[in-house]
Design a protein around this motif. Sequence first.
Motif, short mmCIF file in Angstrom:
data_model
loop_
_atom_site.label_atom_id
_atom_site.label_comp_id
_atom_site.label_asym_id
_atom_site.label_seq_id
_atom_site.Cartn_x
_atom_site.Cartn_y
_atom_site.Cartn_z
N SER A 44 19.38 59.53 13.38
CA SER A 44 19.90 60.65 12.59
C SER A 44 21.42 60.69 12.63
O SER A 44 22.08 60.88 11.60
CB SER A 44 19.32 61.97 13.09
OG SER A 44 19.85 63.06 12.37
N TRP A 45 21.99 60.52 13.82
CA TRP A 45 23.46 60.50 13.93
C TRP A 45 24.06 59.42 13.03
O TRP A 45 25.05 59.67 12.34
CB TRP A 45 23.87 60.23 15.37
CG TRP A 45 23.70 61.39 16.30
CD1 TRP A 45 23.31 62.65 15.98
CD2 TRP A 45 23.92 61.38 17.71
NE1 TRP A 45 23.26 63.43 17.10
CE2 TRP A 45 23.64 62.68 18.17
CE3 TRP A 45 24.32 60.41 18.62
CZ2 TRP A 45 23.76 63.03 19.52
CZ3 TRP A 45 24.45 60.75 19.97
CH2 TRP A 45 24.16 62.05 20.41
N GLU A 136 19.12 67.75 6.68
CA GLU A 136 20.05 66.85 7.38
C GLU A 136 21.31 66.60 6.55
O GLU A 136 22.42 66.52 7.09
CB GLU A 136 19.34 65.53 7.69
CG GLU A 136 20.15 64.58 8.56
CD GLU A 136 19.37 63.33 8.92
OE1 GLU A 136 18.75 63.30 10.00
OE2 GLU A 136 19.37 62.38 8.10
N THR A 141 22.26 66.58 12.06
CA THR A 141 21.09 66.41 12.92
C THR A 141 20.65 67.75 13.49
O THR A 141 21.36 68.40 14.25
CB THR A 141 21.41 65.45 14.07
OG1 THR A 141 21.87 64.22 13.54
CG2 THR A 141 20.19 65.21 14.93
N ALA A 146 15.50 66.45 11.16
CA ALA A 146 14.87 65.30 11.80
C ALA A 146 13.36 65.29 11.58
O ALA A 146 12.76 64.25 11.31
CB ALA A 146 15.19 65.29 13.29
#
Length: 372
Positions: A44-45, A136, A141, A146
Amino acid sequence: MTAPPVPLPTTPDHRLARIEAARRAVMNDEPLTAPAMEPWIERSWRRCLASGQRPEQRVGFDVVSSHVLRRTLESNRNLIDAARPVLQTLGRAIANTRYFAILTNASGVVVDVNGPIDRSDRRASMITRVGVDLSEASVGTTAIGAALVELQPVWLHRGEHFFADTSVYSCAGAPLFGPDGLCVGMLDLTGIEAVERPELRHMVVQSARSIENALTLRQPHSLLVRLNWPGGAMGEDSDGMICLDGDGWVTGANPTARQMVSQLGVSGRERVHASELFALPFEMLFDASEQANNAMELPLWSGLRLQARAQRPGHPIAGAPAHDRIPLKEVEIALIHKAVADAKGNVQQAARALGISRATVYRKLGRRPPMA
């Protein structure tokens, strides 16, 4: 000799330190050298970075336009109504934890909330407004974004959020799947500068299951078939649920049923008939629903057996003792009779269709095979 792995520290301070070290590595586009966090968080980052977001940017917590909000609430009315009793129960369960519940649609837009929300705290009020976009793409995040991207339950603590503005939150999230098997939204439990409670992930998963079952029961149907593995308790949220119309076509199923019966696992299939799922005439399920105690053993084409109960809309079923269940022998005999009838009396052809020997067909039917 290779040195044994050093156990990861587990105290809260060490956990936050590991998170911060992982953040620095990912933000500097460096590989992680230790399992400091769940892999989906790193994914996600990196998605956020790839989209041009930076952790120091301010988060606006934007609300969709009034036109989009009105359309969103209208199109998600079934989800909202099905989830409301569960949200109310959740609100009571988490009343003393400083966590609250958020329900979003499949795009991450908030459609309902419940629980002890401190409206005087801007950090709480901003994310609990109906219509705020918590996807997102909008807020980086979070458990909400997520869960919707990864389609799995998640737990997220403080600095595991992408933006500095969201690093005060801790949250558990689970996706919600509709009767067609597609994701319809997610359920989130969030706390602000609260004690980390990863056990809330279990609570949110159980609550998500209740919402999914409520959505399934709202699907138009002439018969509800409850499923469980032999030995499992029937009549609980852990049941698989399949809705059938009067002709035996599936109109909806909950995720548990899709895991139990592989032919249901493909979401978005146009139509599936009960005869593709169960190795018996589907009419037997309707007949069983007329009996007071209608627990039965239900054979699948895979050779596995489930326990099942058939229920007409508006007629809840009570638990039945084991000795009241329809014996599997009767189910097998009915299946053989149907196969012979479909083969117009050709026992050899019926045996091939059933995957058993001709002698077994005669034995099950209590008949002698003809002399050669």
